[in-house]
Motif scaffolding. Sequence first.
Motif, PDB file in Angstrom:
ATOM      1  N   LEU A   1    -112.712 -58.422 -81.392  1.00  0.00           N
ATOM      2  CA  LEU A   1    -112.030 -57.950 -80.449  1.00  0.00           C
ATOM      3  C   LEU A   1    -111.149 -59.156 -79.964  1.00  0.00           C
ATOM      4  O   LEU A   1    -111.233 -60.285 -80.439  1.00  0.00           O
ATOM      5  CB  LEU A   1    -112.548 -57.643 -79.261  1.00  0.00           C
ATOM      6  CG  LEU A   1    -113.432 -56.103 -79.330  1.00  0.00           C
ATOM      7  CD1 LEU A   1    -114.227 -56.346 -78.006  1.00  0.00           C
ATOM      8  CD2 LEU A   1    -112.457 -54.971 -79.761  1.00  0.00           C
ATOM      9  N   THR A   2    -109.866 -59.167 -79.204  1.00  0.00           N
ATOM     10  CA  THR A   2    -109.090 -60.196 -78.840  1.00  0.00           C
ATOM     11  C   THR A   2    -109.842 -60.593 -77.506  1.00  0.00           C
ATOM     12  O   THR A   2    -110.725 -59.952 -76.755  1.00  0.00           O
ATOM     13  CB  THR A   2    -107.726 -59.804 -78.573  1.00  0.00           C
ATOM     14  OG1 THR A   2    -107.695 -58.830 -77.508  1.00  0.00           O
ATOM     15  CG2 THR A   2    -106.999 -58.995 -79.826  1.00  0.00           C
ATOM     16  N   GLY A   3    -109.366 -61.794 -77.012  1.00  0.00           N
ATOM     17  CA  GLY A   3    -109.958 -62.382 -75.934  1.00  0.00           C
ATOM     18  C   GLY A   3    -109.866 -61.443 -74.787  1.00  0.00           C
ATOM     19  O   GLY A   3    -110.587 -61.399 -73.677  1.00  0.00           O
ATOM     20  N   GLN A   4    -108.631 -60.819 -74.636  1.00  0.00           N
ATOM     21  CA  GLN A   4    -108.055 -59.906 -73.601  1.00  0.00           C
ATOM     22  C   GLN A   4    -108.989 -58.986 -73.626  1.00  0.00           C
ATOM     23  O   GLN A   4    -109.458 -58.367 -72.653  1.00  0.00           O
ATOM     24  CB  GLN A   4    -106.787 -59.655 -73.798  1.00  0.00           C
ATOM     25  CG  GLN A   4    -105.655 -60.673 -73.703  1.00  0.00           C
ATOM     26  CD  GLN A   4    -105.381 -61.409 -74.883  1.00  0.00           C
ATOM     27  OE1 GLN A   4    -106.031 -61.496 -75.742  1.00  0.00           O
ATOM     28  NE2 GLN A   4    -104.346 -62.081 -74.960  1.00  0.00           N
ATOM     29  N   GLN A   5    -109.211 -58.261 -74.609  1.00  0.00           N
ATOM     30  CA  GLN A   5    -110.085 -56.994 -74.961  1.00  0.00           C
ATOM     31  C   GLN A   5    -111.572 -57.306 -74.349  1.00  0.00           C
ATOM     32  O   GLN A   5    -112.376 -56.536 -73.800  1.00  0.00           O
ATOM     33  CB  GLN A   5    -110.111 -56.319 -76.204  1.00  0.00           C
ATOM     34  CG  GLN A   5    -108.724 -55.802 -76.695  1.00  0.00           C
ATOM     35  CD  GLN A   5    -108.884 -55.538 -78.208  1.00  0.00           C
ATOM     36  OE1 GLN A   5    -109.280 -56.264 -79.189  1.00  0.00           O
ATOM     37  NE2 GLN A   5    -108.118 -54.510 -78.684  1.00  0.00           N
ATOM     38  N   GLU A   6    -112.179 -58.582 -74.991  1.00  0.00           N
ATOM     39  CA  GLU A   6    -113.297 -58.833 -74.470  1.00  0.00           C
ATOM     40  C   GLU A   6    -113.593 -58.851 -72.875  1.00  0.00           C
ATOM     41  O   GLU A   6    -114.417 -58.287 -72.275  1.00  0.00           O
ATOM     42  CB  GLU A   6    -113.750 -60.259 -75.148  1.00  0.00           C
ATOM     43  CG  GLU A   6    -114.054 -60.240 -76.500  1.00  0.00           C
ATOM     44  CD  GLU A   6    -115.588 -60.017 -76.926  1.00  0.00           C
ATOM     45  OE1 GLU A   6    -116.347 -59.878 -75.924  1.00  0.00           O
ATOM     46  OE2 GLU A   6    -116.032 -60.319 -78.071  1.00  0.00           O
ATOM     47  N   ALA A   7    -112.565 -59.454 -72.331  1.00  0.00           N
ATOM     48  CA  ALA A   7    -112.664 -59.752 -70.909  1.00  0.00           C
ATOM     49  C   ALA A   7    -112.395 -58.317 -70.228  1.00  0.00           C
ATOM     50  O   ALA A   7    -113.182 -58.063 -69.271  1.00  0.00           O
ATOM     51  CB  ALA A   7    -111.161 -60.559 -70.558  1.00  0.00           C
ATOM     52  N   ILE A   8    -111.586 -57.528 -70.628  1.00  0.00           N
ATOM     53  CA  ILE A   8    -111.523 -56.145 -69.870  1.00  0.00           C
ATOM     54  C   ILE A   8    -112.827 -55.326 -70.251  1.00  0.00           C
ATOM     55  O   ILE A   8    -113.277 -54.831 -69.234  1.00  0.00           O
ATOM     56  CB  ILE A   8    -110.595 -55.183 -70.731  1.00  0.00           C
ATOM     57  CG1 ILE A   8    -108.813 -55.807 -70.357  1.00  0.00           C
ATOM     58  CG2 ILE A   8    -110.512 -53.757 -70.357  1.00  0.00           C
ATOM     59  CD1 ILE A   8    -108.086 -55.282 -71.264  1.00  0.00           C
TER      60      ILE A   8
ATOM     61  N   GLU B   1    -115.329 -54.182 -66.925  1.00  0.00           N
ATOM     62  CA  GLU B   1    -115.778 -52.950 -66.998  1.00  0.00           C
ATOM     63  C   GLU B   1    -117.289 -52.773 -66.774  1.00  0.00           C
ATOM     64  O   GLU B   1    -117.940 -51.684 -66.183  1.00  0.00           O
ATOM     65  CB  GLU B   1    -115.228 -52.086 -68.040  1.00  0.00           C
ATOM     66  CG  GLU B   1    -115.776 -50.566 -67.834  1.00  0.00           C
ATOM     67  CD  GLU B   1    -114.855 -49.623 -69.214  1.00  0.00           C
ATOM     68  OE1 GLU B   1    -115.552 -48.623 -69.567  1.00  0.00           O
ATOM     69  OE2 GLU B   1    -113.681 -50.040 -69.513  1.00  0.00           O
ATOM     70  N   THR B   2    -118.240 -53.489 -67.566  1.00  0.00           N
ATOM     71  CA  THR B   2    -119.588 -53.471 -67.467  1.00  0.00           C
ATOM     72  C   THR B   2    -119.896 -53.838 -66.126  1.00  0.00           C
ATOM     73  O   THR B   2    -120.754 -53.201 -65.680  1.00  0.00           O
ATOM     74  CB  THR B   2    -120.025 -54.480 -68.753  1.00  0.00           C
ATOM     75  OG1 THR B   2    -119.671 -54.037 -69.754  1.00  0.00           O
ATOM     76  CG2 THR B   2    -121.495 -54.507 -68.496  1.00  0.00           C
ATOM     77  N   TRP B   3    -119.446 -54.810 -65.463  1.00  0.00           N
ATOM     78  CA  TRP B   3    -119.735 -55.205 -64.134  1.00  0.00           C
ATOM     79  C   TRP B   3    -119.489 -54.301 -63.193  1.00  0.00           C
ATOM     80  O   TRP B   3    -120.313 -53.917 -62.337  1.00  0.00           O
ATOM     81  CB  TRP B   3    -118.497 -56.432 -63.911  1.00  0.00           C
ATOM     82  CG  TRP B   3    -119.236 -57.123 -62.773  1.00  0.00           C
ATOM     83  CD1 TRP B   3    -118.532 -56.983 -61.498  1.00  0.00           C
ATOM     84  CD2 TRP B   3    -119.974 -58.386 -62.565  1.00  0.00           C
ATOM     85  NE1 TRP B   3    -119.165 -58.017 -60.430  1.00  0.00           N
ATOM     86  CE2 TRP B   3    -119.952 -58.848 -61.349  1.00  0.00           C
ATOM     87  CE3 TRP B   3    -120.650 -59.152 -63.349  1.00  0.00           C
ATOM     88  CZ2 TRP B   3    -120.746 -60.005 -60.889  1.00  0.00           C
ATOM     89  CZ3 TRP B   3    -121.364 -60.271 -63.144  1.00  0.00           C
ATOM     90  CH2 TRP B   3    -121.422 -60.526 -61.699  1.00  0.00           C
ATOM     91  N   ALA B   4    -118.380 -53.510 -63.242  1.00  0.00           N
ATOM     92  CA  ALA B   4    -118.227 -52.434 -62.605  1.00  0.00           C
ATOM     93  C   ALA B   4    -119.131 -51.303 -62.557  1.00  0.00           C
ATOM     94  O   ALA B   4    -119.368 -50.659 -61.645  1.00  0.00           O
ATOM     95  CB  ALA B   4    -116.536 -51.713 -62.410  1.00  0.00           C
ATOM     96  N   ASN B   5    -119.402 -50.992 -63.785  1.00  0.00           N
ATOM     97  CA  ASN B   5    -120.308 -49.792 -64.128  1.00  0.00           C
ATOM     98  C   ASN B   5    -121.624 -50.198 -63.625  1.00  0.00           C
ATOM     99  O   ASN B   5    -122.320 -49.060 -63.101  1.00  0.00           O
ATOM    100  CB  ASN B   5    -120.431 -49.739 -65.563  1.00  0.00           C
ATOM    101  CG  ASN B   5    -119.164 -48.892 -66.162  1.00  0.00           C
ATOM    102  OD1 ASN B   5    -118.375 -48.288 -65.363  1.00  0.00           O
ATOM    103  ND2 ASN B   5    -119.029 -48.832 -67.465  1.00  0.00           N
ATOM    104  N   ASP B   6    -122.182 -51.384 -63.468  1.00  0.00           N
ATOM    105  CA  ASP B   6    -123.427 -51.695 -62.983  1.00  0.00           C
ATOM    106  C   ASP B   6    -123.358 -51.762 -61.438  1.00  0.00           C
ATOM    107  O   ASP B   6    -124.470 -52.227 -60.631  1.00  0.00           O
ATOM    108  CB  ASP B   6    -123.933 -53.022 -63.739  1.00  0.00           C
ATOM    109  CG  ASP B   6    -124.199 -52.732 -65.036  1.00  0.00           C
ATOM    110  OD1 ASP B   6    -124.456 -51.476 -65.449  1.00  0.00           O
ATOM    111  OD2 ASP B   6    -124.113 -53.747 -65.749  1.00  0.00           O
ATOM    112  N   GLY B   7    -122.273 -51.418 -60.907  1.00  0.00           N
ATOM    113  CA  GLY B   7    -122.344 -51.267 -59.310  1.00  0.00           C
ATOM    114  C   GLY B   7    -122.110 -52.720 -58.540  1.00  0.00           C
ATOM    115  O   GLY B   7    -122.369 -52.926 -57.473  1.00  0.00           O
TER     116      GLY B   7
END
Length: 1012
Positions: A282-289, A293-299
């Motif tokens: 992945l690109t660095g931008q895709q990795e960051a996104i 998203e993982t952070w948000a899904n985990d509340g």
Amino acid sequence: MQNSLINFYTKLAILCVWSIIIGASYAFAQQKNVSLSGKIIDNRSKVPLQGATVQMKGTTHTVATDKNGNFKFITAQRVPLVYVISYVGYKTIELPISEYGHVLIALQESDEQLSDVVVVGYGEQSRKTVTSAVSTIAPNKITNVPAAGLDQLLQGQAGGVLATANTSVPGSKVFLRIRGTTSINASNDPLYIVDGVFINNRTLQSITTGGQQTSPIADLNPADIESIEVLKDANATAIYGSRGANGVILITTKHGKLNSKSKINIGYYYGVSEARKFWPTLTGQQEAILQNETWANDGKPFATRPFRPKAEGGLGLPEEQITVNRIGLVFQSAPTHNLDASFTGGDEKTTYYVGGNFFKQEAIVKPDGFQRITAKVNLDHQLRQQLKIGVSVNGVSTSRKMSPNNNVPYGAVNGALYTPTYFPLYNADGSYARPSLFENPVAAISEIKFDAKGTRGIGNIYGEYAVLPGLKFKTSWSIDFSENKEDNYFNSKMQQGQAPINGTATSALTRNVTLINEQIITYNTTFANKHSINAIVGNTVQKESFENTSVTGTGFPTDQFSRIASAAVQTGSSSITNASLLSYFSRVSYSYKRKYTLDVDLRADASSRFGAEHQWGYFPAAGFSWRAGQEEFIKNLKVFSELKFKASYGSTGNQNGIPDFAAKGLWSGGNTYQDVSGITPFQLPNPDLRWETTKQLNLGIEFGLFKNRLTAEFNYYNKQTTDLLLQLPVPSQLGFSSIFANAGAMSNKGIELTLNGEIIRSKNFSWNSSFNISTNRNNVEKLDIPILKSGGQGIIKEGSPLYSFYVHKQLGVNPKTGDVLFDDVNKDGKLSDADLQIVGNAWPSYFGSFSNEFSLFKNIDVRAFIYYSIGNKIWNNTRYRMGHGGSRNGVFAMQQEQLGRWQKDGDITDVPRLTATGNNASIIPSRFMEDGSFIRFRNISVGYTLPKELLKHAKISSLRVYLMATNLFTITKYKGVDPEVNTVANDDNVLGYDQAIAPQPRTIQAGFNIGF
């Protein structure tokens, strides 16, 4: 076994040799020599045949014809006698001689492929009468292929032989099995025999490179090889007893011919190798996104997401991230050089072959590489009419550039692949930047010092005496000496050597020496022109020693001081073990009209590795063949050019792979208590430890059609192994963790089919084709305790095959929640270890090869070789690490597969929602087990042989130039970079495990072969 026994047999052998020499001298002095001569020509063209072999039957007295087809004996033999005349491509004949004088002999060309002579244990047999399953590999099938090891070159060349490259690093060990895997703790590698010398196949590597191992078979030079036979069934291998339990690969190297002109041959090729495929990142931008998203899904709070403005304490917004392509940094265009030279010839009594090789191949992954220099000498001399002596010497020097490029976090590939692409290569101060777990790939390539230098000497000397007509005695002594010196240093700039360690170094020396003495008596006779008997009886005494010394140092003053003597802390260890093997063997072969043949073998081995009451093992075998094509009722069908049925049954033993003192209770010194040195027990004794035994049934049929322009061979085998040698766990209260014992059983059943066809044969065009297909069904028949392998993804379990994958089965992804749907095996409504199941295994359903050879105008040759493996499964641990929920913390990079993840209600996908918690993150799902089937275009070559008319003025006898492409392309659905992979090559019980292994390289090369 005991030193006294070895001394006794050594003295006995010396006494026998002296007796032979004295007796030969006396016999020679008592008889007056006479002259016998003749000329050999082609039956049709009447052209003299140079190099035809003429032997006085029942003696070792052999000569070869000169350029005019003439031969001459100066001998004490008296008529009547029988000449045995043979020449490549012609029918071998036996000619009775009743008068002295000159004879003219005409040979007929042979168009019968099944009439070839094949090498078997301690002798040769006509292919027509062979009762065993033996495959012959022509040397032109394996020469000039850019692979360092002979074992890798055997891939697809014989039915029932499964060969898989574990890695792209040259000179590495290859997974090779003949008719399946028969053992768990003992070795499964075949026995290699070169010119009668048993070759050690035990790796001398002692410093880990992450699961890979160096291959001792890479020490052999393929250009020295004259023929290769693969012995597969018990009747063929039983005469080698314990050493032949996993099949035998007989290698005969090149020898000179009597009365032949000296010849010089030189071959050279240069090739360039590249990676065929890279891991998608992945690109660095895709990795960051994805991490946000993982952070948000985990509340977790949005304000503390990892990729937020730097002013808020974050790593910067996703669109601000850089992309670093680390993968491209570790790969290279890797050159290969190979130079071969040989000098061969002979006179009336002496033949010689001298060969040399220089091979250098760099790996496509930096900084690995392999270099080999070999020198080979074969010398045979007819000392007296009845006495022949010979010597064979092979010297090898190897050099390896090594690195931990596989299953370790400090390797270059792991650092390049698993580090998120937004992470920089260098810090602001110019030092190497690295995440907490993985090494910076530039540092892993540039800073490491890891070298291994090997020295090997393989030698054999023999004497053969013709006691009576048809009766010979042969004694031989051989040695296989190998030594490997390894040195590595991780400096202070690397992850392994950074402060407070301040550099770490290891130096290791490993030595393996095998000494063997053999006595063999052979008897051959034919009477009434119907009955043929071949009998062999022999004895072997073997002693092997294995020694290792290793020293490690840490805390160096600066990186300029990398020798362990400069280290602040130094530790070391050393060990040496010895093992002895005493053997007796025999074989009797009877043939009636060369139509019905019966073989009976018996081998008795005594090993020091077993309990005192179980050291002897007895391994009988028998085989029968019926050449039905010689029956009148078959001939009247006018269908078969050749038809033969064969059957064999026998047993072999296994002792390889267990320690030299596995049955004994052992103590360890160097243990201290209150600064006083002492000894402690470290191995439990087992006086009942005994041989692991494999019994094998083989049923086969061979036939030829259209004057043998189409030939086929079919074999069915059934192998049953009992008394498996295992290292079983014991209660911890005993103070030990395990004990060596016999427990368990295993089976292998399969079929092999080989087809050879001479499809077109004309003056200016020919087309030959070969196809083979094999299957093997492995099953663990008995095992009391399951054994987990491969980090928990593999298991050895009763009722299942080896190399099985044992995980939770993924049924899909819940379209409403994005969570993985797992198979609840016990239907208790919760997921636990009770729901683990075998979801596949790494055995191919079938495998084999398809090759074609074309010849145009007798000067142009085109060869194509395809290898295939269908039905095998691979555990893609690279995908698992980059695609599993547990890696969402920024330590592991993610992969492009995550772009197709579940994101909202109604999404249909097999990639679950991103989360670092719950079953999505903690349970290993079966979706990372993939179909590893593939079809690979292994070799394609085009060559041109210059006409002799153009070469004769330059005194050149032959010149061929060629182009070759290796691993040109592969057809597969596997999502990894290569389906031919095995990360954990140092474990015989693991196959099909992919952990950041580079692909097999695509190589383009050009070369020439010239003869003088």
